[in-house]
Design an enzyme around this catalytic site. Sequence first.
Site, PDB file in Angstrom:
ATOM      1  N   HIS A  65      -0.367  16.775  66.865  1.00 14.59           N
ATOM      2  CA  HIS A  65      -0.783  17.223  65.207  1.00 14.59           C
ATOM      3  C   HIS A  65      -0.985  18.273  64.977  1.00 14.59           C
ATOM      4  CE1 HIS A  65      -4.923  14.467  66.283  1.00 14.59           C
ATOM      5  NE2 HIS A  65      -3.793  13.835  65.472  1.00 14.59           N
ATOM      6  N   CYS A 123     -10.048  18.509  69.219  1.00 15.16           N
ATOM      7  CA  CYS A 123     -10.421  17.122  69.247  1.00 15.16           C
ATOM      8  C   CYS A 123     -11.679  17.022  69.337  1.00 15.16           C
ATOM      9  CB  CYS A 123      -9.751  16.941  70.174  1.00 15.16           C
ATOM     10  SG  CYS A 123      -7.826  17.481  70.517  1.00 15.16           S
TER      11      CYS A 123
HETATM   12  C1  CIR Z   1      -5.052  10.057  69.803  1.00 15.55           C
HETATM   13  O1  CIR Z   1      -3.643  10.052  70.307  1.00 15.55           O
HETATM   14  O2  CIR Z   1      -5.819   9.498  68.775  1.00 15.55           O
HETATM   15  C2  CIR Z   1      -5.775  11.265  71.116  1.00 15.55           C
HETATM   16  N1  CIR Z   1      -5.201  10.068  71.998  1.00 15.55           N
HETATM   17  C3  CIR Z   1      -5.525  12.661  71.181  1.00 15.55           C
HETATM   18  C4  CIR Z   1      -6.164  12.771  69.570  1.00 15.55           C
HETATM   19  C5  CIR Z   1      -6.844  14.501  69.992  1.00 15.55           C
HETATM   20  N2  CIR Z   1      -7.346  15.260  68.666  1.00 15.55           N
HETATM   21  C6  CIR Z   1      -6.952  15.702  67.915  1.00 15.55           C
HETATM   22  O3  CIR Z   1      -6.033  16.942  68.701  1.00 15.55           O
HETATM   23  N3  CIR Z   1      -7.734  16.358  67.500  1.00 15.55           N
END
Ligand code: CIR
Length: 256
Positions: free
Chosen positions: A162, A251
């Site tokens: 991201h 997140c």
């Molecule tokens: C994913 O791969 O979607 C999750 N394991 C990690 C998401 C992390 N979210 C973020 O950076 N906003």
Amino acid sequence: MTTRALVRGLPDSFVTALGQAPGAPAIDLALARRQHGAYAAALEALGLDVIALPADEALPDCCFVEDTAVVAAGLALLTRPGAPGRQGEVEAAAAALAPYLDLHRTAAPACLDGGDVMRVGDTFYVGRSARSDAAGADALRATFGPRGFEVVPVDVAPGQLHLKCHASAPLADLVVVADGSWPAAVGFAAGVRVITIPASEGYAANVVGHGDTVLVAAGYPVVAERLRAEGLEVIPLDVSQLALADGSLTCLSVLF
Ligand code: CIR
């Protein structure tokens, strides 16, 4: 005005969350839950009103609630996460936010993850990534443009999940970026201070700010020092087990 933080618990299935690197240590679920609890407690200690949604076993990544909604100016844009298995996370966030915010939706086939959206003052920088596409950026513009926000697309470096993996804006006029992770051609408004931290501490460029306090991943001394030099109080938090699933501090909440 009260600031609220939406968070969501970790299901047992978190051990199968996306983003685990081959050969990386297995997630210690109990430790991950303690780390998540400490994060929520830190937000509470800062005076935020924490709204905690229960985990859903069918949604291993549901603790990464940031990806489900972008909030500003009394509006919430519910996203359509780019990982199909995460799209079911949105409804619980919608129900939790509905009492407080005017809800908008990202219509299929657009994809948008909140982790790709970084607000700096009245600008949204939105990542073009494996999870968020041009139509997702259009949804952001359609929702927030009429409220005076500008939307600026930014290419996310290959291999980076991201936009905010290596960047964040803890204050409306302060951005933290990891060296080499932000395209030189994409600038910030006059008056925005930019802290560039060594790539070796890039993970910790993702920080959560509230007032003059920042939550920072523990174990990254340069980032902590640079933020203290800006006059901020630094609260280090160990998020090692959340990092194993490609998660970082922003997140884990939606602040509004
Ligand atoms: C994913 O791969 O979607 C999750 N394991 C990690 C998401 C992390 N979210 C973020 O950076 N906003």
